[in-house]
Scaffold this motif. Structure first.
Motif, PDB file in Angstrom:
ATOM      1  N   ILE A  74     -35.731  -3.266  24.846  1.00  0.00           N
ATOM      2  CA  ILE A  74     -34.885  -3.534  23.691  1.00  0.00           C
ATOM      3  C   ILE A  74     -34.814  -5.034  23.453  1.00  0.00           C
ATOM      4  N   GLN A  75     -35.052  -5.430  22.207  1.00  0.00           N
ATOM      5  CA  GLN A  75     -35.068  -6.838  21.827  1.00  0.00           C
ATOM      6  C   GLN A  75     -33.899  -7.159  20.893  1.00  0.00           C
ATOM      7  N   GLU A  76     -33.394  -8.369  20.975  1.00  0.00           N
ATOM      8  CA  GLU A  76     -32.358  -8.855  20.065  1.00  0.00           C
ATOM      9  C   GLU A  76     -33.010  -9.435  18.810  1.00  0.00           C
ATOM     10  N   TRP A  77     -32.354  -9.251  17.658  1.00  0.00           N
ATOM     11  CA  TRP A  77     -32.893  -9.817  16.418  1.00  0.00           C
ATOM     12  C   TRP A  77     -32.870 -11.344  16.444  1.00  0.00           C
ATOM     13  N   ASN A  78     -31.837 -11.903  17.021  1.00  0.00           N
ATOM     14  CA  ASN A  78     -31.724 -13.363  17.068  1.00  0.00           C
ATOM     15  C   ASN A  78     -32.883 -13.961  17.875  1.00  0.00           C
ATOM     16  N   GLY A  79     -33.710 -14.759  17.223  1.00  0.00           N
ATOM     17  CA  GLY A  79     -34.823 -15.420  17.890  1.00  0.00           C
ATOM     18  C   GLY A  79     -36.064 -14.575  18.071  1.00  0.00           C
ATOM     19  N   ILE A  80     -36.107 -13.398  17.447  1.00  0.00           N
ATOM     20  CA  ILE A  80     -37.248 -12.515  17.683  1.00  0.00           C
ATOM     21  C   ILE A  80     -38.533 -13.028  17.031  1.00  0.00           C
ATOM     22  N   GLY A  81     -38.428 -13.755  15.911  1.00  0.00           N
ATOM     23  CA  GLY A  81     -39.635 -14.218  15.218  1.00  0.00           C
ATOM     24  C   GLY A  81     -40.580 -15.017  16.101  1.00  0.00           C
ATOM     25  N   PRO A  82     -40.115 -16.117  16.692  1.00  0.00           N
ATOM     26  CA  PRO A  82     -40.999 -16.904  17.565  1.00  0.00           C
ATOM     27  C   PRO A  82     -41.524 -16.096  18.751  1.00  0.00           C
ATOM     28  N   LYS A  83     -40.702 -15.179  19.261  1.00  0.00           N
ATOM     29  CA  LYS A  83     -41.130 -14.362  20.401  1.00  0.00           C
ATOM     30  C   LYS A  83     -42.293 -13.457  20.017  1.00  0.00           C
ATOM     31  N   ILE A  84     -42.223 -12.852  18.828  1.00  0.00           N
ATOM     32  CA  ILE A  84     -43.314 -11.992  18.372  1.00  0.00           C
ATOM     33  C   ILE A  84     -44.571 -12.813  18.085  1.00  0.00           C
ATOM     34  N   ILE A  85     -44.390 -13.956  17.441  1.00  0.00           N
ATOM     35  CA  ILE A  85     -45.542 -14.817  17.149  1.00  0.00           C
ATOM     36  C   ILE A  85     -46.252 -15.216  18.440  1.00  0.00           C
ATOM     37  N   GLY A  86     -45.467 -15.554  19.458  1.00  0.00           N
ATOM     38  CA  GLY A  86     -46.051 -15.905  20.750  1.00  0.00           C
ATOM     39  C   GLY A  86     -46.780 -14.730  21.380  1.00  0.00           C
ATOM     40  N   ALA A  87     -46.185 -13.543  21.279  1.00  0.00           N
ATOM     41  CA  ALA A  87     -46.811 -12.357  21.857  1.00  0.00           C
ATOM     42  C   ALA A  87     -48.130 -12.026  21.170  1.00  0.00           C
ATOM     43  N   LEU A  88     -48.155 -12.146  19.849  1.00  0.00           N
ATOM     44  CA  LEU A  88     -49.376 -11.833  19.096  1.00  0.00           C
ATOM     45  C   LEU A  88     -50.508 -12.804  19.420  1.00  0.00           C
ATOM     46  N   ALA A  89     -50.148 -14.010  19.805  1.00  0.00           N
ATOM     47  CA  ALA A  89     -51.163 -15.022  20.134  1.00  0.00           C
ATOM     48  C   ALA A  89     -51.611 -14.931  21.584  1.00  0.00           C
ATOM     49  N   SER A  90     -50.941 -14.106  22.374  1.00  0.00           N
ATOM     50  CA  SER A  90     -51.254 -14.022  23.794  1.00  0.00           C
ATOM     51  C   SER A  90     -52.299 -12.942  24.062  1.00  0.00           C
ATOM     52  N   GLY A 100     -39.097  -6.449  11.261  1.00  0.00           N
ATOM     53  CA  GLY A 100     -38.474  -6.329   9.957  1.00  0.00           C
ATOM     54  C   GLY A 100     -39.535  -6.168   8.891  1.00  0.00           C
ATOM     55  N   ASN A 101     -39.301  -5.309   7.900  1.00  0.00           N
ATOM     56  CA  ASN A 101     -40.347  -5.017   6.916  1.00  0.00           C
ATOM     57  C   ASN A 101     -40.837  -6.258   6.178  1.00  0.00           C
ATOM     58  N   THR A 102     -39.954  -7.217   5.912  1.00  0.00           N
ATOM     59  CA  THR A 102     -40.387  -8.405   5.180  1.00  0.00           C
ATOM     60  C   THR A 102     -41.101  -9.414   6.073  1.00  0.00           C
ATOM     61  N   GLN A 103     -41.213  -9.107   7.376  1.00  0.00           N
ATOM     62  CA  GLN A 103     -41.890 -10.017   8.298  1.00  0.00           C
ATOM     63  C   GLN A 103     -43.355  -9.648   8.523  1.00  0.00           C
ATOM     64  N   VAL A 104     -43.757  -8.468   8.043  1.00  0.00           N
ATOM     65  CA  VAL A 104     -45.100  -7.985   8.358  1.00  0.00           C
ATOM     66  C   VAL A 104     -46.181  -8.935   7.860  1.00  0.00           C
ATOM     67  N   ALA A 105     -46.036  -9.450   6.651  1.00  0.00           N
ATOM     68  CA  ALA A 105     -47.071 -10.333   6.098  1.00  0.00           C
ATOM     69  C   ALA A 105     -47.257 -11.579   6.957  1.00  0.00           C
ATOM     70  N   GLN A 106     -46.151 -12.149   7.412  1.00  0.00           N
ATOM     71  CA  GLN A 106     -46.229 -13.353   8.248  1.00  0.00           C
ATOM     72  C   GLN A 106     -47.011 -13.073   9.531  1.00  0.00           C
ATOM     73  N   TYR A 107     -46.715 -11.958  10.180  1.00  0.00           N
ATOM     74  CA  TYR A 107     -47.403 -11.645  11.430  1.00  0.00           C
ATOM     75  C   TYR A 107     -48.857 -11.242  11.187  1.00  0.00           C
ATOM     76  N   SER A 108     -49.096 -10.500  10.104  1.00  0.00           N
ATOM     77  CA  SER A 108     -50.461 -10.059   9.810  1.00  0.00           C
ATOM     78  C   SER A 108     -51.373 -11.241   9.494  1.00  0.00           C
ATOM     79  N   ALA A 109     -50.818 -12.254   8.838  1.00  0.00           N
ATOM     80  CA  ALA A 109     -51.616 -13.427   8.477  1.00  0.00           C
ATOM     81  C   ALA A 109     -52.131 -14.167   9.703  1.00  0.00           C
ATOM     82  N   SER A 110     -51.497 -13.947  10.840  1.00  0.00           N
ATOM     83  CA  SER A 110     -51.924 -14.622  12.069  1.00  0.00           C
ATOM     84  C   SER A 110     -53.221 -14.054  12.623  1.00  0.00           C
ATOM     85  N   GLY A 111     -53.597 -12.859  12.159  1.00  0.00           N
ATOM     86  CA  GLY A 111     -54.798 -12.213  12.678  1.00  0.00           C
ATOM     87  C   GLY A 111     -54.556 -11.438  13.952  1.00  0.00           C
ATOM     88  N   GLY A 112     -53.307 -11.365  14.394  1.00  0.00           N
ATOM     89  CA  GLY A 112     -53.022 -10.710  15.659  1.00  0.00           C
ATOM     90  C   GLY A 112     -52.520  -9.290  15.549  1.00  0.00           C
TER      91      GLY A 112
END
Length: 421
Positions: A74-90, A100-112
């Motif tokens: 279980i993850q907390e919403w507070n601070g989750i963005g950088p944590k997901i970005i880091g995970a996708l790059a690992s 969050g539905n509006t966050q999908v484009a940001q994460y998808s653009a990373s290629g991860g």
């Protein structure tokens, strides 16, 4: 968009034969040569499910899929963005992540993030509600799988409506007439703060406009369009039928606290706001009702911003078949129906709207979700909301400023933010 609380932990299992049948053909990690259950790591956000829901899901999943073990964290919403970005790059990312539905484009653009376009038919994607499915798309590919949704409705005082001889309106014109009648005797017909830009978005969408539009490879702010201007005109009209501040949003002051004082007939919020009102003023507990935000015509509710979650699979996952099977179960009809009844969320498919049962608030939310939409699908949208020129634009118009000039100024900021490299 954050609308939730969530709690989850799941143990599950999945037969390797089933994985081969429903998984992606290029996934070589889930093979019969692997000994023992395949373990997948799943990140779900705080507030998505109750403990009881989880126990039911866990037992059913384990019975159907005995060869996969799901380690849900279980993850907390507070601070989750950088944590997901880091995970996708690992190289050691979790196998399923709720975002969050509006966050999908940001994460998808990373290629991860894994492209799941070929799974859309299998998941009944033609039936997905647009407010979740649209944000899950990036550059024409489906990266996010709709999980659940929530959106705003009108929370109203049944007793004040009855005293005024009015019923919940179906159209904008009826809404104005009803609110005008309620705006008497020291009561506010509606409490709508001047900077609720999600509500404004719905009025703009109803007119056929948007907050920003993509032209070729570039974005352009959309507040200056005639459609967006009409949406702002209606916002100004309905906002004037109450005493909401013109220079702040629903958090300053907290609108549920204002409503709880007993002099407000309507406000726009998610249904859960009624619980906060009742906590602050128990005398109002049985006097609250809900209806969808009215549209321009009676046959269609007003457009609403759809908040909620999508599920993604990181490219770095070494168990993508098992991850997909977990998603297919959680996003499937059985558990979407259970989730709607248990958590009072809107299920991911339009055909499941009736599964919310008799709960008045959830039913109103589900009705509105049929016309749900999301903010512009750009990886840079978070930067727009951080500056939030839309709120400033609203205040300028509501306090007598020139709408065209205010829109132009806001559009310049939106355009610059969305096109930033």
């Amino acid at each position: 968009m954050k609308f939730r609380p969530l709690a989850v932990a799941a143990v599950a299992a999945l037969s390797l034969t089933a994985l081969a049948a429903c998984g992606s053909s290029d996934d070589t990690s889930d093979t019969a040569a692997d000994a023992g259950p395949k373990t997948i790591d799943v990140w779900l956000m705080k507030g998505s499910v109750s403990d009881d829901f989880l126990k039911r899901f866990e037992a059913d999943f384990a019975a159907k899929h005995p060869d996969v073990k799901a380690n849900v964290q279980i993850q907390e919403w507070n601070g989750i963005g950088p944590k997901i970005i880091g995970a996708l790059a690992s190289k050691d990312a979790p196998d399923v992540i709720e975002v969050g539905n509006t966050q999908v484009a940001q994460y998808s653009a990373s290629g991860g993030v894994k492209d799941l376009t070929d799974k859309k038919a299998d998941l009944k994607g033609d039936d997905w509600i647009e407010g979740l499915a649209g944000p899950g798309l990036y550059e024409g590919k489906q990266y996010g799988i709709p999980y659940y949704a929530a959106n705003r409705v009108v929370v109203y005082r049944k007793d004040l409506f009855q005293a005024a001889g009015v019923t919940p309106p179906k159209t904008r014109d009826e809404w104005i007439a009803t609110t005008t009648k309620l705006n008497t005797g020291g009561n506010q017909g509606i409490y709508l703060p001047g900077q609720n830009f999600y509500v404004l978005s719905g009025f703009i969408w109803d007119e056929g406009g948007d907050l920003a539009v993509k032209e070729g490879d570039s974005w352009k702010g959309g507040l200056s369009t005639p459609e967006a201007q009409k949406g702002m005109e209606f916002y100004k009209q309905i906002q004037a039928l109450g005493k909401g501040p013109k220079d702040s949003d629903e958090a300053k002051p907290t609108q549920t606290d204002v409503f709880a004082q007993g002099k407000v007939a309507q406000m726009i919020a998610v249904p859960g706001a009624a619980e906060l009102i009742a906590q602050a003023n128990p005398a109002l507990k049985d006097k609250l009702g809900f209806f969808p935000i009215p549209g321009k015509t009676a046959d269609k509710p007003g457009a609403v911003f759809t908040g909620g979650s999508d599920l993604i699979i990181p490219e770095a996952s070494d168990a993508q078949d098992a991850a997909y099977t977990f998603i297919k179960e959680l996003a499937g009809e059985q558990w979407q129906t259970d989730l709607a009844k248990t958590m009072k969320y809107v299920p991911n498919r339009t055909s499941l709207a009736a599964s919310v049962g008799s709960d008045e608030g959830t039913a109103a939310m589900a009705a509105g979700a049929a016309n749900g939409k999301a903010t512009p699908n750009s990886p840079n949208w978070a930067a727009v909301e951080a500056k939030n020129p839309i709120k400033e634009y609203q205040t300028k118009v509501l306090t007598g400023g020139d709408p065209a000039a205010a829109a132009k100024a806001a559009d310049e900021i939106i355009t610059q933010a969305l096109n930033a490299k």
